[in-house]
Design a protein around this motif. Structure first.
Motif, PDB file in Angstrom:
ATOM      1  N   GLU A 180      72.928  30.194  24.025  1.00  0.00           N
ATOM      2  CA  GLU A 180      72.895  29.839  25.594  1.00  0.00           C
ATOM      3  C   GLU A 180      73.163  31.079  26.445  1.00  0.00           C
ATOM      4  O   GLU A 180      74.214  31.667  25.946  1.00  0.00           O
ATOM      5  N   ASP A 248      71.805  30.348  33.677  1.00  0.00           N
ATOM      6  CA  ASP A 248      71.885  29.959  32.202  1.00  0.00           C
ATOM      7  C   ASP A 248      70.537  29.813  31.553  1.00  0.00           C
ATOM      8  O   ASP A 248      69.906  28.792  31.855  1.00  0.00           O
ATOM      9  N   GLU A 261      70.628  25.629  33.705  1.00  0.00           N
ATOM     10  CA  GLU A 261      71.435  25.621  34.853  1.00  0.00           C
ATOM     11  C   GLU A 261      71.556  27.035  35.498  1.00  0.00           C
ATOM     12  O   GLU A 261      71.246  28.114  35.067  1.00  0.00           O
TER      13      GLU A 261
HETATM   14 MG   LIG Z   1      76.336  24.900  31.958  1.00  0.00          MG
END
Ligand SMILES: [Mg+2]
Ligand SMILES: Nc1ncnc2c1ncn2[C@@H]1O[C@H](COP(=O)(O)OP(=O)(O)OP(=O)(O)O)[C@@H](O)[C@H]1O
Length: 290
Positions: A180, A248, A261
């Motif tokens: 991520e 993100d 996010e």
């Molecule tokens: Mg997060």
């Protein structure tokens, strides 16, 4: 001399230590500002006495959201709050992913189950994640295979009993391959980026504490990541008033980045990984305080 409040929360057993905070307080003072770390719920705080209040690490807010949003509104009336209260309100509820999707931004596909909606329609042909619409640090998040349906239903029941709306997303398998990526923006441009590994391991109970940033390392964003991040930021209400943002991203089935996010409230900046960013943050804060 500009007066700046860096807004944080009281330490507690469930609260991570904000390592960015002392670094920023020191750097702001060295740059000639008056800088204080202030608890958002501190009774003595004189918010009107500051030129700017920067949300830094109000990391208890997701379980006191109503109180926090009321505070942000009040604070924003007597000083300049960054990010502004209306941005904070929008971003405090992950239903904003639906707004981003409507604006054409690629996001992780998401269904919402509010208290009263029950638990029908959980995926039967792929692994999925259940998590709250207002969470941080992967609190109350877990992944399930279709076999684990009953456990997922119990998590939903517990969340609904506590008043949380749940989100159901496919488990994004790309995260196990490419991780991520967090792209951080400050003062209107890219500050730096980091990458971390997957947080949710199979079989981990939703109420167990997770390691929030496994294998965190500096990252150079790809053009595709930058493009998605910029599209996401352009879709934020009051986008021109953002002081900071963290986007993100994970890779979807097609290998293209998707927003997992968008953090516009109290992003961890990971300055210890990016020491060269401190002065740029200070410059952006001082410019916003003018
Ligand atoms: Mg997060
Ligand atoms: N759909 C998903 N597929 C794969 N992993 C996921 C998914 N949703 C969440 N996760 C994992 O759980 C972690 C926490 O989820 P998310 O970032 O949405 O919630 P959070 O509690 O706001 O986290 P934080 O504020 O700590 O970033 C993610 O970093 C990711 O590793």
């Amino acid at each position: 001399m500009p007066r700046i409040a860096l807004v944080t929360c009281r330490p507690g057993p469930e609260i991570a230590v904000d390592r960015d905070l002392p670094v920023l307080v020191r750097a702001l003072r060295e740059a000639g500002a008056e800088a204080d770390a202030v608890f958002w719920d501190g009774e003595q705080a004189d918010w009107g006495g500051y030129d700017l209040a920067v949300l830094r690490s109000t990391w208890d807010y997701s379980w006191r959201a109503a109180e926090f949003l009321e505070w942000a509104e009040r604070c924003g009336k007597v000083t300049r709050l960054a990010n502004p209260a209306e941005v904070v309100r929008w971003n405090a509820d992950k239903r904003y992913l639906g707004d981003l999707a409507e604006a054409g931004v690629p996001v992780v596909p998401t269904r919402y189950l509010a208290p009263g909606d029950g638990a029908d329609g959980l995926p039967v042909d792929h692994e999925y994640v259940v998590k709250p619409t207002s969470g941080a640090g992967a609190r109350f998040a877990a992944r399930y295979t279709p076999d684990e349906h009953d456990t997922a239903v119990r998590q939903l029941a517990r969340m609904h009993a506590e008043g949380f709306t749940a989100m159901v997303q496919p488990y994004v398998k790309g995260i196990d391959v490419s991780g991520e990526r967090a792209l951080q923006f400050y003062g209107g441009r890219l500050l730096h980026a980091s990458r971390k590994g997957a947080v949710l391991s199979p079989g981990t109970p939703y109420d167990e504490r997770k390691v929030a940033h496994p294998g965190l390392e500096p990252w150079t964003p790809t053009p595709a990541e930058l493009a998605v991040a910029e599209r996401a930021l352009a879709a934020v209400p009051h986008a021109s008033e953002l002081l900071y943002a963290r986007v993100d991203l994970v890779d979807g089935e097609d290998g293209q980045p998707r927003v997992m996010e968008l953090e516009l409230v109290e992003p961890n900046l990971f300055l210890s990984l990016h020491t060269g960013s401190v002065l740029r943050v200070v410059e952006a804060i001082l410019a916003a305080a003018e």
